[in-house]
Enzyme design. Structure first.
Site, PDB file in Angstrom:
ATOM      1  N   ASN A   9       0.865  -1.179   0.000  1.00 21.60           N
ATOM      2  CA  ASN A   9       0.000   0.000   0.000  1.00 21.60           C
ATOM      3  C   ASN A   9       0.905   1.234   0.000  1.00 21.60           C
ATOM      4  OD1 ASN A   9      -1.829   2.021   0.472  1.00 21.60           O
ATOM      5  ND2 ASN A   9      -2.337   1.403   2.572  1.00 21.60           N
ATOM      6  N   HIS A  95      -9.625   1.059   4.691  1.00 14.52           N
ATOM      7  CA  HIS A  95      -8.366   1.209   5.432  1.00 14.52           C
ATOM      8  C   HIS A  95      -8.611   2.109   6.644  1.00 14.52           C
ATOM      9  CE1 HIS A  95      -4.258   2.388   6.392  1.00 14.52           C
ATOM     10  NE2 HIS A  95      -3.871   1.319   5.728  1.00 14.52           N
TER      11      HIS A  95
HETATM   12  C1  PEP Z   1      -0.965  -0.006   6.096  1.00 12.38           C
HETATM   13  O1  PEP Z   1      -1.094   1.191   5.939  1.00 12.38           O
HETATM   14  O2  PEP Z   1      -1.806  -0.775   5.603  1.00 12.38           O
HETATM   15  C2  PEP Z   1       0.181  -0.488   6.856  1.00 12.38           C
HETATM   16  C3  PEP Z   1       0.161  -1.706   7.279  1.00 12.38           C
HETATM   17  O3  PEP Z   1       1.199   0.411   7.070  1.00 12.38           O
HETATM   18  P1  PEP Z   1       2.616   0.110   7.781  1.00 12.38           P
HETATM   19  O4  PEP Z   1       3.143  -1.171   7.190  1.00 12.38           O
HETATM   20  O5  PEP Z   1       3.472   1.265   7.445  1.00 12.38           O
HETATM   21  O6  PEP Z   1       2.348  -0.032   9.241  1.00 12.38           O
END
Ligand code: PEP
Length: 249
Positions: A9, A95
């Site tokens: 993502n 999300h």
């Molecule tokens: C996300 O935004 O879906 C995520 C898991 O971010 P991070 O890996 O930076 O915690």
């Protein structure tokens, strides 16, 4: 057997030139992988160009959102048909950043999930509790409610095409990760909830973990029986880090 899926993502990062550069670097390191399935989700503006770069590789293209209407007067929004023209097959929905900053409720997420599925897109439906909720031992109530609300009115054939991402909000972008045991406990709970609602098809639904997954902790998380991949934020912006996570499956 359920698919193991590692998805990146990219959030609101990468200009088109930077996105193309990262996509090319990813093709070099993980472009031929059949297992796990690799999906990258650049910002809307880069989808078309990244889609062209990915053509011929095994990496799949995903989007980070859509608007739950086929077309119309929704200034600034993007429809499923628009995503499909760029080569998108997956779309992240619900999300925690959308829920938090854009007031997305389970009902809105549900409308998006239904339209995504009806349009031939595979939704990656995100759920997860906040720190206060975990501390108050409300994790199952919160996550169970999000699962029920976000997946309302779906049938077994539809859930079979969806992916769930369990992302404890307190672990996203914070460097704090759920231990493999903590994550497995919630993943097993989610699978049980899906089983109760949709029957045996729940066994084939991919449930990803997300929240500061990185090369150092990926193998431990991904070896849990109900963790079927990862949704990766920060560590997906560097080809070498992302490739190490893919390699640790
Ligand atoms: C996300 O935004 O879906 C995520 C898991 O971010 P991070 O890996 O930076 O915690």
């Amino acid at each position: 057997m359920r698919a193991m899926i590692i998805a990146g993502n990219w959030k609101m990062n990468k200009t088109n030139a930077e996105a193309v550069e990262l996509a090319r670097a990813l093709i070099d390191v993980v472009g031929n992988r059949e297992h796990p399935r690799v999906v990258i989700c650049p910002p809307f503006t880069a989808l078309s160009e990244v889609g062209k770069v990915l053509d011929g590789s095994r990496i799949l293209l995903g989007a980070q959102n859509l608007y739950p209407a086929p077309s119309g007067a929704y200034t600034g929004e993007i429809s499923p048909a628009m995503l499909l023209t760029t080569g998108v097959t997956y779309v992240i929905l619900g999300h925690s950043e959308r829920r938090e900053y854009f007031a997305e409720t389970d009902a809105i997420v549900n409308a998006k999930v239904k339209l995504a599925l009806g349009s031939g897109l595979r939704p990656i439906v995100c759920v997860g509790e906040k720190l206060k909720e975990r501390e108050a031992e409300q994790t199952e109530r919160v996550v169970g409610g999000q699962i029920d609300g976000s997946l309302a009115d779906l049938g077994p054939d539809e859930i079979a095409k969806a992916v769930i991402a369990y992302e404890p909000v307190w672990a996203i972008g914070t460097g704090k990760t759920a231990t493999p045991e903590m994550a497995q406990e919630v993943h097993a709970f989610i699978r049980g909830r899906l089983m109760a609602r949709f029957g045996g098809v729940a066994d084939s639904v991919t449930i990803q973990y997300g929240g500061s997954m990185k090369p150092e902790n990926a193998a431990g998380l991904l070896s849990q029986p109900d963790i079927d991949g990862g949704l990766i934020g920060g560590a997906s912006l560097k080809a070498d880090k992302f490739a190490k996570i893919v390699d640790s499956v």
